[in-house]
Scaffold this motif. Structure first.
Motif, PDB file in Angstrom:
ATOM      1  N   ASP A   1       0.800  -1.336   0.079  1.00 11.44           N
ATOM      2  CA  ASP A   1       0.010   0.124   0.062  1.00 11.44           C
ATOM      3  C   ASP A   1       0.822   1.239   0.140  1.00 11.44           C
ATOM      4  OD1 ASP A   1      -2.230  -1.418  -0.158  1.00 11.44           O
ATOM      5  OD2 ASP A   1      -2.751  -1.324   1.867  1.00 11.44           O
ATOM      6  N   MET A   2       1.797   1.309   0.957  1.00 16.10           N
ATOM      7  CA  MET A   2       2.919   2.502   0.473  1.00 16.10           C
ATOM      8  C   MET A   2       3.521   2.577  -0.846  1.00 16.10           C
ATOM      9  SD  MET A   2       5.158   1.860   4.176  1.00 16.10           S
ATOM     10  CE  MET A   2       6.235   3.229   3.877  1.00 16.10           C
TER      11      MET A   2
ATOM     12  N   ASP B   1       2.738   5.211  -9.731  1.00 16.46           N
ATOM     13  CA  ASP B   1       1.883   4.925 -10.458  1.00 16.46           C
ATOM     14  C   ASP B   1       1.946   3.659 -11.006  1.00 16.46           C
ATOM     15  OD1 ASP B   1       0.042   5.275 -12.277  1.00 16.46           O
ATOM     16  OD2 ASP B   1       1.064   6.274 -13.659  1.00 16.46           O
TER      17      ASP B   1
ATOM     18  N   LYS C   1       1.886   1.562  -3.657  1.00 19.55           N
ATOM     19  CA  LYS C   1       0.899   1.902  -4.313  1.00 19.55           C
ATOM     20  C   LYS C   1       0.426   3.259  -4.247  1.00 19.55           C
ATOM     21  CE  LYS C   1      -3.206   0.499  -3.387  1.00 19.55           C
ATOM     22  NZ  LYS C   1      -4.200  -0.618  -2.970  1.00 19.55           N
ATOM     23  N   GLU C   2       0.666   3.910  -3.214  1.00 18.14           N
ATOM     24  CA  GLU C   2       0.458   5.501  -2.729  1.00 18.14           C
ATOM     25  C   GLU C   2       1.410   6.548  -3.655  1.00 18.14           C
ATOM     26  OE1 GLU C   2       0.449   7.205   1.048  1.00 18.14           O
ATOM     27  OE2 GLU C   2      -1.056   5.755   1.533  1.00 18.14           O
ATOM     28  N   LYS C   3       2.739   5.709  -3.620  1.00 14.92           N
ATOM     29  CA  LYS C   3       3.908   6.552  -4.369  1.00 14.92           C
ATOM     30  C   LYS C   3       4.319   6.377  -5.758  1.00 14.92           C
ATOM     31  CE  LYS C   3       5.626   8.102   0.101  1.00 14.92           C
ATOM     32  NZ  LYS C   3       6.044   7.543   1.267  1.00 14.92           N
TER      33      LYS C   3
ATOM     34  N   ASN D   1      11.232   4.297   1.797  1.00 10.05           N
ATOM     35  CA  ASN D   1      11.195   5.402   0.846  1.00 10.05           C
ATOM     36  C   ASN D   1      12.368   5.240  -0.119  1.00 10.05           C
ATOM     37  OD1 ASN D   1       8.660   6.103   1.564  1.00 10.05           O
ATOM     38  ND2 ASN D   1       9.549   7.670   3.239  1.00 10.05           N
TER      39      ASN D   1
ATOM     40  N   GLU E   1      11.112   3.660   8.081  1.00 12.21           N
ATOM     41  CA  GLU E   1      10.269   4.573   6.655  1.00 12.21           C
ATOM     42  C   GLU E   1      11.013   5.032   5.669  1.00 12.21           C
ATOM     43  OE1 GLU E   1       6.863   6.471   8.289  1.00 12.21           O
ATOM     44  OE2 GLU E   1       6.480   7.096   6.057  1.00 12.21           O
TER      45      GLU E   1
ATOM     46  N   LYS F   1      10.659   4.463  -8.653  1.00 15.99           N
ATOM     47  CA  LYS F   1      10.244   5.754  -9.674  1.00 15.99           C
ATOM     48  C   LYS F   1      11.162   6.346 -10.737  1.00 15.99           C
ATOM     49  CE  LYS F   1       8.505   8.398  -6.486  1.00 15.99           C
ATOM     50  NZ  LYS F   1       7.699   9.120  -5.658  1.00 15.99           N
TER      51      LYS F   1
END
Ligand SMILES: Cc1cc2nc3c(=O)[nH]c(=O)nc-3n(C[C@H](O)[C@H](O)[C@H](O)COP(=O)(O)O)c2cc1C
Length: 160
Positions: free
Chosen positions: A19-20, A26, A22-24, A152, A148, A159
């Protein structure tokens, strides 16, 4: 460049990380599901049943994912560690889907005993970056012990 996130989570920890991501990122998301679900109330029986997971390399049937992999250049895969390696659910996916032409990112969750989890993943495909996320031993706490910041950093690499 399209990205697909494919993961399995039995008790919810791996889903937290998925979910983390998926949030950041695309991406399209597929949660793998065994045809016969593993139920949380059977936790101890499942721990006992899969004791030989590392040596037996057993698979389980999974529900159809209805995804055309050729649409994706990047694939993120996630799984809990079961007896020092990947779950039979992710194994079934990796055996039946050729990721050799993809940019693969892999994350796993565990309670501190990673074993040869990444080695097994690497036996199916090349992996650009791996992330090991440790959770508290009692899975019911859903307490992530990995920072975290580390998670990240992994997400930022995806990305790029
Ligand atoms: C059958 C089974 C085997 C497990 N084996 C290991 C293991 O070898 N090493 C480890 O660190 N944790 C092990 N665990 C703990 C899980 O890897 C950990 O709780 C993980 O974060 C659970 O992810 P999930 O909530 O997404 O299912 C095992 C859990 C189960 C159910």
């Amino acid at each position: 460049m399209k990205t697909l996130l494919v993961y399995y989570s039995y008790t919810g920890n791996t889903k937290i990380i998925a979910d983390m991501i998926k949030e950041k990122v695309d991406c399209d998301v597929v949660e793998l599901k065994p045809k016969t679900p593993f139920l949380e109330e059977d936790y101890q029986a499942i721990v006992d049943k899969y004791q030989s997971n590392e040596s037996s390399k057993e698979c389980v049937e999974i529900e159809d994912i209805n995804i055309d992999l050729s649409d994706y250049e990047k694939v993120i895969i996630g799984t809990p560690v079961w007896w020092y390696t990947i779950t039979p659910v992710l194994r079934e996916f990796l055996k039946n889907n050729d990721l050799s032409q993809k940019q693969v990112y892999a994350f796993v969750t565990n309670a501190g005993w990673l074993g040869r989890t990444f080695k097994e993943i690497e036996s199916y495909c090349d992996v650009k970056k791996e992330l090991n996320v440790q959770f508290a031993e009692d899975y019911r706490e859903h307490k992530c012990l990995t920072s975290e910041n580390e998670i990240n950093k992994f997400i930022d690499l995806i990305k790029e």
